[in-house]
Enzyme design. Structure first.
Site, PDB file in Angstrom:
ATOM      1  CD  GLU A 261      -3.040   5.703   6.699  1.00 49.72           C
ATOM      2  OE1 GLU A 261      -3.036   5.655   5.452  1.00 49.72           O
ATOM      3  OE2 GLU A 261      -2.073   5.322   7.401  1.00 49.72           O
TER       4      GLU A 261
ATOM      5  CB  SER B 257       5.145  -1.361  12.047  1.00 45.67           C
ATOM      6  OG  SER B 257       4.697  -0.027  12.254  1.00 45.67           O
TER       7      SER B 257
ATOM      8  CD  GLU C  98      -3.698  -2.413   7.657  1.00 46.10           C
ATOM      9  OE1 GLU C  98      -2.511  -2.494   7.335  1.00 46.10           O
ATOM     10  OE2 GLU C  98      -4.465  -1.546   7.224  1.00 46.10           O
TER      11      GLU C  98
ATOM     12  CG  HIS D 179      -5.961   2.004   5.246  1.00 45.51           C
ATOM     13  ND1 HIS D 179      -5.521   2.939   6.151  1.00 45.51           N
ATOM     14  CD2 HIS D 179      -4.931   1.150   5.053  1.00 45.51           C
ATOM     15  CE1 HIS D 179      -4.268   2.664   6.482  1.00 45.51           C
ATOM     16  NE2 HIS D 179      -3.881   1.580   5.829  1.00 45.51           N
TER      17      HIS D 179
ATOM     18  N   GLY E 161       2.350   2.546  10.747  1.00 49.11           N
ATOM     19  CA  GLY E 161       3.326   3.609  10.536  1.00 49.11           C
ATOM     20  C   GLY E 161       4.072   4.036  11.783  1.00 49.11           C
TER      21      GLY E 161
ATOM     22  CG  ASN F  35      -1.732   1.240   1.386  1.00 56.23           C
ATOM     23  OD1 ASN F  35      -1.867   2.006   0.429  1.00 56.23           O
ATOM     24  ND2 ASN F  35      -2.303   1.448   2.565  1.00 56.23           N
TER      25      ASN F  35
ATOM     26  CE  LYS G 166       0.073   3.577   4.834  1.00 52.46           C
ATOM     27  NZ  LYS G 166      -0.071   3.792   6.276  1.00 52.46           N
TER      28      LYS G 166
HETATM   29  C1  PEP Z   1      -0.884   0.243   5.991  1.00 55.99           C
HETATM   30  O1  PEP Z   1      -0.795   1.196   5.274  1.00 55.99           O
HETATM   31  O2  PEP Z   1      -1.910  -0.447   5.900  1.00 55.99           O
HETATM   32  C2  PEP Z   1       0.183  -0.104   6.915  1.00 55.99           C
HETATM   33  C3  PEP Z   1       0.085  -1.206   7.579  1.00 55.99           C
HETATM   34  O3  PEP Z   1       1.226   0.763   7.014  1.00 55.99           O
HETATM   35  P1  PEP Z   1       2.636   0.493   7.740  1.00 55.99           P
HETATM   36  O4  PEP Z   1       3.163  -0.814   7.186  1.00 55.99           O
HETATM   37  O5  PEP Z   1       3.476   1.660   7.371  1.00 55.99           O
HETATM   38  O6  PEP Z   1       2.385   0.389   9.193  1.00 55.99           O
END
Ligand code: PEP
Length: 248
Positions: A93, A208, A163, A91, A169, A10, A12
């Site tokens: 976000e 992460s 998640e 997601h 992040g 992803n 983003k």
């Molecule tokens: C994500 O964007 O779904 C995500 C898990 O980001 P990160 O790996 O940066 O934590």
């Protein structure tokens, strides 16, 4: 559970010509993994050469609308036209920054399903939920739309990504055993609808994920792949993750 692990990148709101180029030069797909790359949709067409390397493409979101006066929206058909066969939905976000609620998320699942786009429904709990012992309740309640919709075809193309929001992040991850127990509860909830739906459901961990930690998640029974944000912005790190996932 699926035989192959699924690894999803992803991007983003990141990337440009350089990242597109580095993905085009990379050999990402390997036996033993399914790989999906979700760049900003504007780059989908340029990345279509990846399809020949058995890498699939996806969007990070889609419109609930099919066509019409919806400025800025990207429809499910448009994603397909650009070579995308997957989309992320819900997601954290989008839930937090764009106030997407459960009803809209269900409409997006239905819009994707109408045209056969594969969907990755993202669910997760906040740090407050985790600290107060209500993480499971928070995550499982995000799956209620799947039950309320009363449409088993929504599961035909569905993957779920767990998640934890506090892990996205931040460099912090859930422990593999905490992630496993949440994945088991998610599967249990879907199994209560139908054995076949629960058994065939792929559940990804995200938050992460890196080349250093992905193997420890994939050793868990109910973790069928990973959703990778920050680490996929470095293509050699992402390739390492794909290789490790292929070997697990
Ligand atoms: C994500 O964007 O779904 C995500 C898990 O980001 P990160 O790996 O940066 O934590």
């Amino acid at each position: 559970m699926a035989e192959k692990n699924l690894v999803v990148a992803n991007w983003k709101c990141n990337g440009g010509a350089e990242l597109v180029d580095s993905y085009l030069k990379a050999f990402l797909a390997l036996e033993g993994t399914d790989v999906v790359v979700c760049p900003p949709v504007i780059f989908l067409t340029q990345l279509q050469a990846l399809l020949r390397k058995n890498v699939s493409l996806g969007a990070q979101d889609l419109s609930t609308f099919e066509v019409g006066p919806y400025t800025g929206d990207i429809s499910s058909e448009m994603i397909l036209e650009c070579g995308g066969t997957w989309t992320l939905i819900g997601h954290s976000e989008r839930r937090a920054l764009h106030q997407e609620g459960q009803a809209e998320i269900l409409q997006k699942l239905q819009a994707a399903n109408r045209v056969g786009l594969k969907t990755i429904l993202c669910v997760g709990e906040t740090l407050d939920h985790r600290r107060s012992g209500s993480a499971e309740e928070a995550v499982l309640s995000q799956l209620d739309i799947l039950i309320e919709a009363n449409d088993s075809t929504l599961f035909d193309n569905l993957t779920i990504a767990y998640e934890p929001i506090w892990a996205i992040g931040t460099g912090q991850t859930a422990s593999p055993s905490d992630a496993q127990s949440m994945h088991a509860r998610i599967r249990e909830k879907i199994l209560s609808l139908s054995d076949a739906l629960g058994d065939n459901l792929r559940i990804l961990y995200g938050g992460s994920v890196s080349a250093d930690n992905c193997g420890s998640f994939l050793n868990e029974d109910d973790i069928d792949g990973v959703l990778v944000g920050g680490s996929c912005l470095n293509v050699s790190e992402f390739e390492k993750i794909v290789r490790i996932c292929g070997a697990c």
